[in-house]
Scaffold this active site. Structure first.
Site, PDB file in Angstrom:
ATOM      1  N   ASP A 154      -5.623  -7.484-105.988  1.00  0.00           N
ATOM      2  CA  ASP A 154      -5.587  -8.844-106.526  1.00  0.00           C
ATOM      3  C   ASP A 154      -4.170  -9.368-106.675  1.00  0.00           C
ATOM      4  OD1 ASP A 154      -8.247  -9.166-106.742  1.00  0.00           O
ATOM      5  OD2 ASP A 154      -8.391  -8.529-108.828  1.00  0.00           O
TER       6      ASP A 154
ATOM      7  N   LYS B  62      -6.680 -13.873-106.289  1.00  0.00           N
ATOM      8  CA  LYS B  62      -7.311 -15.109-106.728  1.00  0.00           C
ATOM      9  C   LYS B  62      -6.441 -15.727-107.812  1.00  0.00           C
ATOM     10  CE  LYS B  62     -11.387 -12.971-107.101  1.00  0.00           C
ATOM     11  NZ  LYS B  62     -12.671 -12.695-107.688  1.00  0.00           N
TER      12      LYS B  62
ATOM     13  N   MET C 268      -6.600 -16.008-120.184  1.00  0.00           N
ATOM     14  CA  MET C 268      -6.616 -17.240-119.377  1.00  0.00           C
ATOM     15  C   MET C 268      -6.676 -18.473-120.270  1.00  0.00           C
ATOM     16  SD  MET C 268      -9.306 -15.830-116.538  1.00  0.00           S
ATOM     17  CE  MET C 268     -10.276 -14.912-117.724  1.00  0.00           C
TER      18      MET C 268
END
Ligand SMILES: C[S@@+](CC[C@H](N)C(=O)[O-])C[C@H]1O[C@@H](n2cnc3c(N)ncnc32)[C@H](O)[C@@H]1O
Length: 473
Positions: free
Chosen positions: A250, A272, A385
Site C-alpha cells: 500500500d 490507495k 483518517m
C-alpha cells in the site's frame, strides 16, 4: 548511504601495506586470509610481520615508503599512524588511481573496511560509514552471539549438495522451498551441532524424495507492517517478507520496510490515497488470487494492522472463498504507535477506562458514527483518517457533551523521522489542524490522558509552546 558495500576478491592479487606496527599486522592477518599477495613497506616491522616475511607469506621492504612502491599494486592500505606518511601514501595512491584505505583516517581513504563477523565462507561486514566505529564493534558483538559458530560449516555442507539438488529439484520456487526446508529442519541442526556424518546420510535421502515432488500450492499472508518505522515490524512479518515471492503493498509502506523483503521478490504497488486509487479493491483481490494460484507465496503488506481500517477482512474472505490458504500477521496499529510516540497511555486509572478506535472519514465524507455516544468522559478516542473532518467531529462531540477543554493530540507520521506531535484542546481542534498545517497520515487522540503527554521525553518542542501544560497542571 555514503559508502557502497562490496566484497573484493583479492586471491592472488597484489596489495601494498605501508606500516609495520600492530595496526598493520591486524590488516595483514586479514589480507593473508583472503589470499592477497602482500608487500609490506615499513622502516621497522614488528615480530609478527618479520616472521611472516621469513616464511615467505609476505614480501617485506624495510625502508620508508616511496611512490614507486605503488607500481603493479591493485590496492593500498596505509597503517603507519604517522600523519605525514599516511597523507603521502593517500596522495600517491589517489594520483595512481588506486583504491586506498588509511587506518582510522576516512578523509584520506577512498574505501573503508567494515567490522566483520567471520564464519567463512559467510562474512558479515558492519559499517557506520566512519560515524561511530565503537557502535559498529558493539553491533558485531551482538551478531557474534546470535550466529552459531558452525554456520560456515553449514554453508559448505549446503554447497556440497548444490549440484545434486539442482539436478533433482526444479529451479525457481520449488528449489527455494527445498532449501528453506533444509535450513529450518533437523539436518541443518545436525550440522550445527557437529554431527555432519548423520546429516549427510539424511540429506541424500531427502534430496531423492523431494526430487519427485510437485511444486507446492501458493499462499497469501496478510501482513501488518506497523506504523512506518521498520523496527516495529514483528518477527513474523519479517519472516513472511523474507519468504515472499511477491509483495503487494500500500501507499503507507515506505522503502525501508520494503527493503526487508527478499531481494528478488516481485513488488506490486496498489496504493490507495484519497481520490487516487492505483488499484480498486476488486482488482487487488483478483491480483492476490492470481498470484497465489500460480503457486507464489504472496505477502499482502498493509500499514499498521491489516484488520483495523485496512480492509484485510475483505481480502481474506475473497481468498478463502477461492480455497487459498491465508495466514494473518497482525501489526502495530497507528493508535498505539502514535500514543507511544507522544507518551500518552490510551487508558489510565482515573482518566480513561475505555478506548475507541474510530474513523473520521466515511465513503461519502463524514462517517456514519454516533459521535454523541462516544462523547462521554473517562474515554479515549483514537480517530483514524480524521484530518479533513476534524472540525465537524469536534463539534459533534461537544454537542454530545464532551468538554471543549478536553485535551487533544494530533500525531502525524508517527514513528517516522519527520513525525510531528501537536497538542491542543477539543474546541480548537479544527484550527490546530489548519493553522499548524498538519498533513496525513495523522491520528487524532482525544481524552484526558493526552494531558499526560507533556511528561513524556519523546514529545518534541512543539508541545512546549502549547497552553495545555499550565491548564492541565
Ligand atoms: C486506511 S487507515 C489504515 C490504518 C492501519 N491499518 C493501522 O492499523 O494503523 C490510514 C490511517 O491510519 C492512520 N495512520 C497510519 N499510519 C500512521 C502514522 N504513521 N501516523 C499517524 N497516523 C497513521 C492515519 O489516520 C491514516 O489516515
Amino acid at each position: 548511504m555514503r559508502y557502497y558495500p562490496a566484497f573484493m576478491n583479492l586471491t592472488g592479487r597484489p596489495v601494498l601495506l605501508v606500516g609495520g606496527g600492530e595496526p598493520a599486522a591486524r590488516k595483514l592477518r586479514l589480507l593473508i586470509r583472503s589470499g592477497a599477495r602482500v608487500t609490506v613497506v615499513a622502516s621497522r616491522a614488528n615480530g609478527e610481520i618479520a616472521e611472516l616475511a621469513k616464511t615467505g607469506s609476505v614480501t617485506l621492504r624495510c625502508r620508508h615508503f616511496r611512490p614507486a612502491d605503488l607500481d603493479g599494486q591493485g590496492l593500498v592500505i596505509g597503517a603507519t599512524g604517522l600523519p605525514a606518511i599516511d597523507a603521502e601514501v593517500s596522495r600517491a595512491a589517489e594520483a595512481a588511481g588506486l583504491p586506498v584505505n588509511i587506518v582510522d583516517r576516512p578523509e584520506l581513504s577512498t574505501f573503508i573496511t567494515p567490522a566483520i563477523v567471520d564464519r567463512d565462507p559467510i562474512v558479515i561486514g558492519i559499517s557506520t560509514g566512519g560515524a561511530a566505529p565503537v557502535l559498529a564493534r558493539r553491533i558485531r558483538a551482538t551478531i557474534e552471539t546470535l550466529l552459531p559458530s558452525r554456520l560456515g560449516q553449514l554453508a559448505r555442507f549446503a554447497e556440497s549438495f548444490r549440484t545434486a539438488v539442482a539436478a533433482l529439484v526444479p529451479g525457481g520456487r520449488p528449489r527455494r522451498v527445498f532449501w528453506d526446508g533444509f535450513f529450518d529442519g533437523p539436518i541443518a541442526r545436525s550440522v550445527l551441532t557437529g554431527n555432519e556424518r548423520a546429516a549427510r546420510e539424511t540429506m541424500l535421502s531427502l534430496v531423492n524424495r523431494r526430487g519427485s515432488q510437485q511444486a507446492p500450492e501458493g499462499s497469501v499472508a496478510i501482513v501488518g507492517a506497523g506504523p512506518g518505522d521498520p523496527d516495529l515490524l514483528t518477527l513474523r512479518a519479517l519472516t513472511a517478507l523474507q519468504n515472499a515471492d511477491v509483495v503487494v503493498y500500500d501507499r503507507l509502506i515506505g522503502p525501508e520496510i520494503l527493503d526487508r523483503a527478499r531481494r528478488d521478490a516481485e513488488r506490486i504497488y496498489v496504493g490507495k490515497a484519497k481520490g487516487d486509487h492505483a488499484a480498486s479493491q476488486d482488482e487487488i483481490n483478483d491480483l492476490l488470487l492470481d498470484h497465489a494460484r500460480s503457486g507464489k507465496r504472496v505477502v499482502r503488506l498493509k500499514g499498521g494492522d491489516p484488520f483495523i481500517f485496512g480492509r484485510g477482512g475483505e481480502e481474506v474472505e475473497h481468498l478463502r472463498r477461492h480455497g487459498i490458504a491465508v495466514e494473518l500477521v497482525p501489526g502495530i496499529t497507528a493508535a498505539t504507535a502514535s500514543a507511544a510516540s507522544a507518551g500518552i497511555p490510551l487508558t489510565h486509572r482515573g482518566l480513561a477506562q475505555a478506548v475507541t478506535l474510530v474513523t473520521g472519514h466515511g465513503a461519502e465524507g463524514e462517517p456514519d458514527v454516533d459521535w454523541a455516544a462516544l462523547a462521554g468522559g473517562n474515554h479515549t478516542l483514537a480517530i483514524y483518517m480524521g484530518l479533513s473532518n476534524a472540525g465537524r467531529v469536534a463539534e459533534r462531540l461537544i454537542a454530545g457533551g464532551r468538554a471543549p477543554g478536553t485535551p487533544v493530540a494530533v500525531v502525524s507520521r508517527a514513528t517516522l523521522p519527520d513525525q510531528r506531535i501537536e497538542i491542543g484542546r477539543l474546541g480548537e481542534l479544527e484550527s490546530l489542524v489548519r493553522d499548524r498545517a498538519i498533513e496525513g497520515p495523522a491520528l487524532i487522540l482525544i481524552g484526558e490522558v493526552v494531558a499526560l503527554a507533556d511528561a513524556a521525553a519523546q514529545v518534541d518542542a512543539v508541545v512546549e509552546a502549547l497552553p495545555l501544560r499550565a491548564a492541565a497542571g
